[in-house]
Motif scaffolding. Structure first.
Motif, PDB file in Angstrom:
ATOM      1  N   SER A   1       0.896  -1.249  -0.282  1.00 49.02           N
ATOM      2  CA  SER A   1       0.076  -0.152   0.250  1.00 49.02           C
ATOM      3  C   SER A   1       1.381   1.183   0.350  1.00 49.02           C
ATOM      4  CB  SER A   1      -1.256   0.163   1.049  1.00 49.02           C
ATOM      5  OG  SER A   1      -0.354   0.355   2.472  1.00 49.02           O
TER       6      SER A   1
ATOM      7  N   SER B   1      -2.652   6.964  -0.345  1.00 48.73           N
ATOM      8  CA  SER B   1      -2.752   8.621  -0.418  1.00 48.73           C
ATOM      9  C   SER B   1      -4.430   8.166  -0.330  1.00 48.73           C
ATOM     10  CB  SER B   1      -3.186   7.303  -1.827  1.00 48.73           C
ATOM     11  OG  SER B   1      -3.822   6.811  -2.524  1.00 48.73           O
ATOM     12  N   SER B   2      -4.613   7.592   1.448  1.00 52.27           N
ATOM     13  CA  SER B   2      -5.870   8.220   1.896  1.00 52.27           C
ATOM     14  C   SER B   2      -6.444   9.656   2.365  1.00 52.27           C
ATOM     15  CB  SER B   2      -5.742   7.056   3.332  1.00 52.27           C
ATOM     16  OG  SER B   2      -7.058   7.687   4.075  1.00 52.27           O
TER      17      SER B   2
ATOM     18  N   GLN C   1     -13.225   1.305  -1.109  1.00 58.44           N
ATOM     19  CA  GLN C   1     -12.080   1.081   0.162  1.00 58.44           C
ATOM     20  C   GLN C   1     -11.845   1.080   1.243  1.00 58.44           C
ATOM     21  OE1 GLN C   1      -8.918   3.496  -1.588  1.00 58.44           O
ATOM     22  NE2 GLN C   1      -7.252   2.946  -0.113  1.00 58.44           N
TER      23      GLN C   1
ATOM     24  N   ASP D   1      -3.991   1.183   0.317  1.00 55.87           N
ATOM     25  CA  ASP D   1      -4.718   1.647  -0.689  1.00 55.87           C
ATOM     26  C   ASP D   1      -4.480  -0.006  -1.692  1.00 55.87           C
ATOM     27  OD1 ASP D   1      -5.002   3.706  -1.297  1.00 55.87           O
ATOM     28  OD2 ASP D   1      -2.898   4.090  -1.470  1.00 55.87           O
TER      29      ASP D   1
END
Length: 341
Positions: free
Chosen positions: A101, A104-105, A229, A234
């Motif tokens: 991952s 880019s949360s 998600q 990610d």
């Protein structure tokens, strides 16, 4: 609103010939069961309970959306905290770059409040060693936590699914809502971060979905996406009910839902390798059912109570069914993620 729920429940229960008049706690787990045919049902019937505990019929689900919060006694089972030892892991890292991952949360995880002690908890304990060639590991770059995941195969199809519960975010006290939309927040059982390390964290529905906290009390159906998600890393998405049905029938499992539960203290055969553990819940802002039950929200709202309700599933140490039931979005449950491929 509670009165409306209560009236709705009265009519729903009157129409259900198989419902029992009382429910048992998850740890009591009787042999009888309400809605024995719920394996594949999307039943929207909500069950009431006279018990202050989260009510499970045969530890398989059932709750009262109209019930008020009540004080529950919480378990004080001690768990050692964790520093993960890669040298003792029984599997090699089979993960590809797609499993890594890159965070880019929209929310930042902020402080993960991980705890450690002189005795590290080994995260491979609950896994099925016979399936070691199907496990791999990946690291969530948001907080550096490593997870085992497993390849599930059945009928020419496959899924890669986390074999541990998600643990990301800043801990908030169990009597509070997870309402700071600027960061990921989590509950740790008994407000103890070592339990987050061992069992994973617990999340309200809106937090799991990574939607505004107001979505716990109003419908946000228009914001639910395919392959949602949520707070997964990610490249991963939230587990769905269809995913769980696939898992039950994967990897040659012939034990039904018992094949999804760990043999390490949770009454299962773990023939799927899914390795469910008794993570308990934060039910009405009180911790309950550690080592005797586990619960998880699905990324969908209740069909009857879209404002306050979500669909969920649960397992207890003696469960034999796969329910899809309804509960309050504000309950804190575990989260599992599936790799997007």
């Amino acid at each position: 609103m509670r009165l409306v729920f209560a009236l709705a429940l009265t009519f729903a229960l009157a129409a259900c010939d198989d419902d029992e008049s009382s429910f048992v706690r998850p740890e009591e787990d009787s042999s009888s069961s309400v809605c024995e045919d719920c394996d594949d049902a999307s039943s929207s019937s909500v069950r009431s309970s006279s018990s202050a505990e989260p009510a499970l019929s045969s530890a398989e689900g059932g709750e009262d959306l109209s019930s008020s919060s009540s004080v529950r006694s919480s378990s004080s089972v001690a768990s050692s905290s964790s520093v993960r030892s890669s040298s003792s892991a029984p599997v090699e890292d089979l993960s590809s770059s797609s499993a890594k991952s890159s965070s880019s949360s929209a929310k930042s995880s902020s402080s993960s409040l991980e705890s450690s002690s002189s005795e590290a908890y080994q995260h491979w304990f609950p896994l099925n060693g016979d399936l070691k060639d199907k496990y791999a590991t990946f690291v969530d770059s948001r907080n550096g936590r490593e997870y085992y995941y497993i390849l599930m195969e059945a009928n020419g199809k496959s899924l890669k699914v986390m074999a541990e519960n998600l643990n990301i975010g800043e801990m908030v006290w169990g009597f509070k809502d997870q309402k700071d939309d600027s960061k990921i927040e989590r509950y740790c059982y008994d407000d103890d971060t070592t339990k987050c390390d061992r069992y994973g964290a617990l999340y309200q529905w809106a937090e799991m979905m990574q939607l505004p906290s107001e979505c716990n009390t109003k419908s946000c159906a228009d914001q639910i996406k395919p392959n949602h998600q949520g707070i997964c890393p990610d490249g991963w998405r939230l587990l769905t009910y269809d995913d769980f049905k696939f898992i039950i029938n994967s990897n040659g499992n012939t034990h039904g839902v018992e094949g999804t539960r760990s043999t390490f203290g949770f009454g299962g055969y773990n023939t799927t390798g899914f390795s469910l553990v008794g993570a308990g819940s934060n039910w009405d802002y009180n911790f309950t059912s550690l080592n005797s039950a586990t619960y998880w929200h699905y990324p969908e709202e209740s069909s009857q109570y879209t404002n306050e309700g979500s669909f969920y599933s649960s397992q207890g140490t003696n469960s034999t069914k796969n329910p899809r039931l309804e509960t309050m979005k504000t309950h804190g449950f575990s989260v599992r993620c599936v790799m997007v491929e």
